[in-house]
Design a protein around this motif. Structure first.
Motif, PDB file in Angstrom:
ATOM      1  N   ALA A  48       0.857  -0.873   0.402  1.00 42.59           N
ATOM      2  CA  ALA A  48      -0.210  -0.587   0.216  1.00 42.59           C
ATOM      3  C   ALA A  48       0.653   1.391   0.342  1.00 42.59           C
ATOM      4  CB  ALA A  48      -0.384  -0.016   1.215  1.00 42.59           C
ATOM      5  N   LEU A  49       0.070   2.641  -0.827  1.00 39.80           N
ATOM      6  CA  LEU A  49       1.076   3.432  -1.033  1.00 39.80           C
ATOM      7  C   LEU A  49       0.925   4.046   1.415  1.00 39.80           C
ATOM      8  CD1 LEU A  49       2.652   6.056  -2.048  1.00 39.80           C
ATOM      9  CD2 LEU A  49       0.194   6.510  -2.301  1.00 39.80           C
ATOM     10  N   ALA A  90       9.222  10.968  -2.522  1.00 41.36           N
ATOM     11  CA  ALA A  90       8.146   9.375  -3.487  1.00 41.36           C
ATOM     12  C   ALA A  90       7.100  10.090  -3.316  1.00 41.36           C
ATOM     13  CB  ALA A  90       8.417   8.443  -3.955  1.00 41.36           C
ATOM     14  N   VAL A  91       6.605  10.044  -1.897  1.00 43.91           N
ATOM     15  CA  VAL A  91       5.176   9.256  -1.876  1.00 43.91           C
ATOM     16  C   VAL A  91       4.476  10.989  -2.075  1.00 43.91           C
ATOM     17  CG1 VAL A  91       3.423   9.405   0.585  1.00 43.91           C
ATOM     18  CG2 VAL A  91       5.810   8.034   0.869  1.00 43.91           C
ATOM     19  N   GLN A  92       5.028  11.921  -1.822  1.00 44.97           N
ATOM     20  CA  GLN A  92       4.416  12.934  -1.818  1.00 44.97           C
ATOM     21  C   GLN A  92       4.265  12.955  -3.437  1.00 44.97           C
ATOM     22  OE1 GLN A  92       3.430  14.751   0.112  1.00 44.97           O
ATOM     23  NE2 GLN A  92       2.067  17.259  -0.795  1.00 44.97           N
ATOM     24  N   TYR A  93       5.078  12.884  -4.619  1.00 47.04           N
ATOM     25  CA  TYR A  93       5.251  12.694  -5.572  1.00 47.04           C
ATOM     26  C   TYR A  93       3.719  11.714  -6.683  1.00 47.04           C
ATOM     27  CZ  TYR A  93       6.204  11.148 -10.834  1.00 47.04           C
ATOM     28  OH  TYR A  93       6.059  10.592 -11.590  1.00 47.04           O
ATOM     29  N   VAL A  94       4.083  10.290  -6.428  1.00 49.29           N
ATOM     30  CA  VAL A  94       2.947   9.680  -6.510  1.00 49.29           C
ATOM     31  C   VAL A  94       1.740  10.200  -6.313  1.00 49.29           C
ATOM     32  CG1 VAL A  94       5.156   7.782  -6.945  1.00 49.29           C
ATOM     33  CG2 VAL A  94       3.624   7.630  -4.509  1.00 49.29           C
ATOM     34  N   GLY A  95       1.392  10.372  -4.938  1.00 50.49           N
ATOM     35  CA  GLY A  95       0.139  10.613  -4.229  1.00 50.49           C
ATOM     36  C   GLY A  95      -1.041  11.562  -5.139  1.00 50.49           C
ATOM     37  N   TRP A 103       3.773  -0.137  -4.815  1.00 52.01           N
ATOM     38  CA  TRP A 103       4.560   1.064  -3.343  1.00 52.01           C
ATOM     39  C   TRP A 103       5.310  -0.716  -3.185  1.00 52.01           C
ATOM     40  CZ3 TRP A 103       6.275   5.652  -2.687  1.00 52.01           C
ATOM     41  CH2 TRP A 103       7.149   5.984  -1.609  1.00 52.01           C
ATOM     42  N   ALA A 104       5.966  -0.973  -3.417  1.00 51.33           N
ATOM     43  CA  ALA A 104       7.319  -2.244  -2.542  1.00 51.33           C
ATOM     44  C   ALA A 104       8.541  -1.538  -1.681  1.00 51.33           C
ATOM     45  CB  ALA A 104       8.319  -3.017  -4.026  1.00 51.33           C
ATOM     46  N   VAL A 105       7.987  -2.311  -0.756  1.00 52.25           N
ATOM     47  CA  VAL A 105       9.027  -1.491   0.080  1.00 52.25           C
ATOM     48  C   VAL A 105      10.251  -2.575   0.133  1.00 52.25           C
ATOM     49  CG1 VAL A 105       9.514  -1.270   2.801  1.00 52.25           C
ATOM     50  CG2 VAL A 105       7.673  -0.160   1.638  1.00 52.25           C
ATOM     51  N   PRO A 144       0.493   1.723 -15.633  1.00 48.61           N
ATOM     52  CA  PRO A 144       0.930   1.727 -14.356  1.00 48.61           C
ATOM     53  C   PRO A 144       2.450   2.442 -13.749  1.00 48.61           C
ATOM     54  CG  PRO A 144       1.265   0.350 -15.980  1.00 48.61           C
ATOM     55  CD  PRO A 144       1.226   1.146 -16.894  1.00 48.61           C
ATOM     56  N   LEU A 145       2.725   2.557 -12.532  1.00 50.38           N
ATOM     57  CA  LEU A 145       3.684   3.217 -11.830  1.00 50.38           C
ATOM     58  C   LEU A 145       3.927   2.165 -10.737  1.00 50.38           C
ATOM     59  CD1 LEU A 145       5.675   4.973 -10.976  1.00 50.38           C
ATOM     60  CD2 LEU A 145       4.316   6.441  -9.746  1.00 50.38           C
ATOM     61  N   LEU A 146       5.549   2.556 -10.594  1.00 54.66           N
ATOM     62  CA  LEU A 146       6.076   0.711  -9.458  1.00 54.66           C
ATOM     63  C   LEU A 146       7.373   1.524  -9.011  1.00 54.66           C
ATOM     64  CD1 LEU A 146       5.935  -2.158  -8.325  1.00 54.66           C
ATOM     65  CD2 LEU A 146       7.996  -2.579 -10.276  1.00 54.66           C
ATOM     66  N   VAL A 147       6.735   1.829  -7.422  1.00 54.89           N
ATOM     67  CA  VAL A 147       7.575   2.244  -6.473  1.00 54.89           C
ATOM     68  C   VAL A 147       8.850   1.443  -6.639  1.00 54.89           C
ATOM     69  CG1 VAL A 147       8.524   4.195  -5.202  1.00 54.89           C
ATOM     70  CG2 VAL A 147       6.308   4.248  -6.447  1.00 54.89           C
ATOM     71  N   LEU A 148      10.294   1.512  -6.049  1.00 56.46           N
ATOM     72  CA  LEU A 148      10.600   0.582  -5.597  1.00 56.46           C
ATOM     73  C   LEU A 148      11.550   0.818  -4.261  1.00 56.46           C
ATOM     74  CD1 LEU A 148      11.772  -1.750  -8.510  1.00 56.46           C
ATOM     75  CD2 LEU A 148       9.655  -2.262  -6.637  1.00 56.46           C
ATOM     76  N   ASP A 149      11.006   1.052  -2.777  1.00 57.20           N
ATOM     77  CA  ASP A 149      11.850   2.248  -2.100  1.00 57.20           C
ATOM     78  C   ASP A 149      12.848   1.229  -1.204  1.00 57.20           C
ATOM     79  OD1 ASP A 149      12.156   4.824  -0.852  1.00 57.20           O
ATOM     80  OD2 ASP A 149      10.296   3.264   0.904  1.00 57.20           O
ATOM     81  N   ASN A 150      13.920   2.311  -1.814  1.00 57.75           N
ATOM     82  CA  ASN A 150      15.470   1.771  -0.458  1.00 57.75           C
ATOM     83  C   ASN A 150      15.475   0.250  -1.302  1.00 57.75           C
ATOM     84  OD1 ASN A 150      13.093   3.095   2.174  1.00 57.75           O
ATOM     85  ND2 ASN A 150      15.555   4.060   1.577  1.00 57.75           N
ATOM     86  N   CYS A 151      16.440   0.988  -2.089  1.00 54.88           N
ATOM     87  CA  CYS A 151      17.009  -0.372  -2.884  1.00 54.88           C
ATOM     88  C   CYS A 151      18.081  -0.467  -2.940  1.00 54.88           C
ATOM     89  CB  CYS A 151      16.300  -0.113  -4.553  1.00 54.88           C
ATOM     90  SG  CYS A 151      14.863   0.068  -4.695  1.00 54.88           S
ATOM     91  N   GLU A 152      19.558   0.191  -2.411  1.00 53.46           N
ATOM     92  CA  GLU A 152      19.895   0.051  -2.324  1.00 53.46           C
ATOM     93  C   GLU A 152      20.885  -1.099  -1.296  1.00 53.46           C
ATOM     94  OE1 GLU A 152      18.962   2.318   0.985  1.00 53.46           O
ATOM     95  OE2 GLU A 152      18.963   2.677  -0.789  1.00 53.46           O
ATOM     96  N   HIS A 153      20.550  -1.781  -1.026  1.00 47.60           N
ATOM     97  CA  HIS A 153      21.201  -2.949  -0.497  1.00 47.60           C
ATOM     98  C   HIS A 153      21.100  -4.007  -1.400  1.00 47.60           C
ATOM     99  CE1 HIS A 153      17.000  -3.320   0.464  1.00 47.60           C
ATOM    100  NE2 HIS A 153      17.229  -4.396   1.031  1.00 47.60           N
ATOM    101  N   LEU A 154      19.973  -3.668  -2.845  1.00 49.53           N
ATOM    102  CA  LEU A 154      19.552  -5.313  -3.977  1.00 49.53           C
ATOM    103  C   LEU A 154      19.789  -4.537  -5.141  1.00 49.53           C
ATOM    104  CD1 LEU A 154      17.003  -6.791  -1.643  1.00 49.53           C
ATOM    105  CD2 LEU A 154      18.411  -7.592  -1.971  1.00 49.53           C
ATOM    106  N   LEU A 155      20.908  -3.405  -5.415  1.00 52.99           N
ATOM    107  CA  LEU A 155      20.923  -3.467  -6.395  1.00 52.99           C
ATOM    108  C   LEU A 155      20.860  -4.280  -7.540  1.00 52.99           C
ATOM    109  CD1 LEU A 155      23.153  -0.179  -5.939  1.00 52.99           C
ATOM    110  CD2 LEU A 155      21.198   0.550  -6.057  1.00 52.99           C
ATOM    111  N   ALA A 156      21.925  -4.680  -7.920  1.00 55.55           N
ATOM    112  CA  ALA A 156      22.150  -5.816  -8.722  1.00 55.55           C
ATOM    113  C   ALA A 156      20.750  -6.466  -9.113  1.00 55.55           C
ATOM    114  CB  ALA A 156      22.822  -6.947  -8.330  1.00 55.55           C
TER     115      ALA A 156
END
Length: 784
Positions: A48-49, A90-95, A103-105, A144-156
């Motif tokens: 959820a957003l 990002a929340v403000q933008y997609v809202g 929204w994927a955390v 559609p818009l997919l938001v992937l939040d906090n990706c730095e530890h799974l970049l590859a």
């Protein structure tokens, strides 16, 4: 569809007649719809957003820019350092979007595909992969818009999945938040930096126009409804925001301390900010509850070489360039290291006048310095800094004057020189300590004059060192005492340097410098004949040299000394040649001393307009080292007195320069001092008592930078009966055109806001202007 395609619901083969379809019947289509609806209802909360409970403060320009970027490109990565507010933006933008948003955390995820699968509400497909199920769901939507939040530890993994989704789903757009980009083709990187902070000295109304202060106030009020920013605490709030680099998380955590600490108390404790800023909301994830955790998340993701680089660079405590970083990190070329750290939002890149430097945000630096202490890196870094300083200085010590490139490099790294001086003294490494003292003598900053402190020079000279080092250090000590009028001490040090050079031989540049300083000392201690002989010897030593700058500086010194002893006609051709040589070098900032001497010759010949023009040019080209310019302020003032156009401005400039001389013990030569005293007497005769004291007060209260700005604001304008405004009113009008408030103008000029307002009113009245805006427009058109 191929002949062996299957229905995505039941898995039955689709016939050729069903080519292009995904279902074998309407029943299967309806079952798929019900399954998707159920999957959405039962999807985890992470899909959820997010619905923030606090207000969104500032970032209007960033939000608009992100919206434009997202409308034009399919993949946007919102990157920035820990606590920059990437997720919140990002929340403000997609809202604001009306289309389907998922929204994927990923902060706690280990499987990117599964996280996206749950976020989009996909359902299993017979004999198909999870990725296929995600693609099938995404394809059901128009934009559609997919938001992937906090990706730095799974970049590859994120990069792999995103590239496939974008290839298979042409209508899909992806927004990624991370501390570094994915580095995919077509990716648009939106770097989110700090909130803008107000300048030092801002009043309440001005401070509240900046996002950093607005955020501090908003979060402080959320925990203490009585808090307000007023004249008693605005300076502390501004200082807190600036010290925290305008980073939203740090500002929010600091504001939450307002329940028990005043802004002044918070500011006083920021030296230990990692312990202070720990009061994040309980509902926040662990990374955002303390500043230490937020930065530690980024640091822990780094490979060991990058962690080591972060630690070692943090010890420096000052901006650094690529060469310094390579030395400190103990690698031949640190370019790849710095590039990686910048992309991971752990370094900030600054570009000024074509020169690139790097720095760490202060909170990141303090965290990494703690790690450096734990790892035992502090001494290692100090030794590498000493190596770097010595490597820059040693090749230049046999020159008449170090190359401008070397001086500029040292000026830009003066903080490192201070570290090297302390380290070599602590280690008793006196040979290299001498080189660090030389480096200090060659540098200057906007806050202080060129040259090493007296104590540093004398302490270094009291220690054993190689003779070439002692020679250059003694001649620098001679120059140090020359500008302070200590002619007998100057003579003693210059004689020692000349003796070393004559004994060792092979360093004509250093010998010529020693002879030049010794010649000026002989001229001022009663032996001008010997002085001219020594100058001639120095000129002969440099005759075969290709160093045009050295020859120009020597001829200028020769001409300046001749002028002071009444030989303006002999000095003029020498100074003309010096000007020509320095101009040929294409180094405008090195023209300063030669233009000054040329201006002084014009004064001696009573060519006052020429003198004014020369001293103005000297002030303009010497702006890189403003502490060297008190002489030019005096020269310009003497020219103005000679022209008779602006005695008040002249007296203010004379007074401002006198303050600098007193502060740093710079004594004028007798010849020049006599000219200054005569000019002051003329001003006191011409200016009425009230205006006289006002002009002197203005000069006393201006900084050197303010005095230079005042001198260069406009060419002198005489106040007469035709309604022209005075020089002071013109200066105020120019600052109005820069957008400064009355208070800011008053601080710059050292006068009260009430006085500024009076100048503004008088200027408008004389010029027939009805508003402050009209005055600003007029000033913009009538000042250079």
């Amino acid at each position: 569809m191929t002949a062996n395609a299957a229905c995505v619901t039941c898995g039955n083969p689709l016939t050729d007649a069903a080519s292009g379809r995904r279902y074998c019947s309407n029943a299967c289509r309806q079952r798929a719809y019900r399954s998707r609806t159920s999957a959405r209802d039962e999807s985890p909360a992470d899909s959820a957003l997010p619905a923030p409970l606090d207000t969104f403060v500032g970032r209007r320009e960033e939000l608009a820019a992100l919206a434009r970027l997202g409308a034009e490109h399919r993949l946007v990565s919102l990157v920035g350092p820990a606590g920059a507010g990437k997720t919140r933006l990002a929340v403000q933008y997609v809202g604001k979007r009306a289309d389907q948003v998922w929204w994927a955390v990923l902060a706690s995820a280990s499987d990117v595909v599964q996280a996206i699968y749950h976020a989009v509400g996909a359902h299993p497909l017979p004999n198909r992969s999870v990725r296929d199920a995600v693609i099938a769901e995404v394809e059901q939507h128009r934009r559609p818009l997919l938001v992937l939040d906090n990706c730095e530890h799974l970049l590859a993994d994120v990069a792999d999945v995103v590239s496939e989704l974008l290839a298979c789903c042409p209508r899909l757009r992806v927004l990624v938040t991370s501390r570094e980009p994915l580095r995919l083709a077509g990716e648009q990187v939106f770097a989110l930096g700090e909130l803008e902070s107000p300048p030092v000295g801002s009043d309440v109304s001005e401070a509240l126009r900046y996002d950093a202060v607005l955020l501090f106030r908003d979060r402080a009020v959320s925990v203490d409804r009585s808090f307000e920013i007023d004249s008693s605490n605005v300076a502390d709030v501004v200082a807190v925001c600036r010290s925290l680099d305008g980073m939203p998380l740090a500002i929010e955590l600091a504001a939450r301390r307002i329940t028990v600490l005043s802004p002044a108390d918070v500011l006083a404790r920021l030296g230990d900010r990692l312990a202070l800023l720990t009061a994040g909301p309980r509902a926040s994830d662990d990374r955002h509850r303390t500043l230490r955790a937020a930065i530690g998340w980024s640091y822990d993701l780094l490979p060991e070489p990058e962690q080591a680089a972060c630690r070692r660079l943090a010890v420096l405590g000052v901006p650094f360039d690529l060469g310094v970083a390579s030395a400190v990190c103990d690698v031949p070329d640190a370019l790849d290291l710095l590039t990686s750290l910048e992309q991971k939002s752990l370094l900030v890149v600054d570009r000024v006048a074509g020169h690139t430097t790097f720095r760490q945000l202060e909170s990141i630096r303090l965290y990494c310095r703690e790690r450096a202490v734990e790892a035992g890196d502090v001494s290692f870094v100090a030794d590498r800094v000493v190596d770097w300083v010595c490597s820059v200085v040693e090749p230049e010590i046999s020159s008449f004057f170090p190359s401008p490139r070397v001086v500029l490099r040292l000026d830009r790294n003066i903080g490192l020189i201070e570290l090297a001086v302390a380290r070599t003294a602590e280690a008793g490494d006196w040979a290299r300590h001498a080189l660090t003292a030389v480096a200090t003598a060659w540098t200057s900053t906007p806050r202080g004059p060129r040259g090493a402190p007296t104590e540093l020079l004398h302490r270094a000279l009291s220690q054993p060192m190689p003779s070439p080092y002692r020679s250059v250090l003694t001649v620098l000590a001679a120059m140090h005492h020359r500008i302070r009028g200590g002619w007998h001490v100057t003579k003693r040090f210059a004689q020692e340097s000349a003796a070393i050079e004559r004994a060792d031989g092979g360093r004509p540049g250093t010998l010529a410098r020693a002879l030049e300083v010794l010649a000026s000392a002989e001229a001022h201690t009663g032996n001008p004949a010997l002085a001219w002989e020594l100058f001639d010897q120095a000129v002969e030593l440099l005759r075969a040299s290709d160093d045009k700058l050295a020859r120009g500086m020597l001829l200028n010194s020769y001409g300046w000394t001749l002028l002071q002893h009444g030989h303006a006609d002999l000095a003029a051709p020498l100074v003309r040649e010096a000007l020509t040589l320095v101009r040929l070098m294409g180094l405008p900032h090195m023209l300063n001393p030669t233009l000054h001497t040329a201006g002084a010759i014009a004064l001696a010949r009573k060519s006052y307009p020429e003198a004014v023009a020369l001293f103005r040019e000297s002030l303009e080209v010497g702006s890189e080292h403003p502490m060297d310019q008190f002489y030019d302020l005096e020269g310009l003032a003497l020219g103005l007195v000679g022209v008779g156009s602006d005695d008040e401005r002249a007296l203010s400039l004379l007074t401002a320069a006198s303050v600098v001389r007193t502060r740093y013990d710079f004594r004028a030569e007798p010849y020049w001092q006599d000219l200054l005293e005569e000019a002051r007497l003329v001003c006191r005769e011409r200016i009425t008592a009230g205006r006289l004291r006002a002009a002197e007060s203005t000069g006393e209260r201006m900084s050197l930078a303010q005095a230079i700005s005042y001198a260069l604001t406009a060419r002198p304008v005489a106040e007469d009966d035709d309604g022209l405004i005075s020089a002071r009113e013109l200066h105020v009008a120019t600052l109005v055109a820069e957008g400064l408030t009355n208070r800011q103008i008053g601080q710059r000029l050292g006068i009260s806001p009430h006085t500024v307002a009076r100048h503004v009113t008088h200027a408008r009245t004389k010029l027939g202007l009805r508003s402050r805006a009209q005055l600003a427009v007029w000033a913009g058109r009538h000042t250079p």
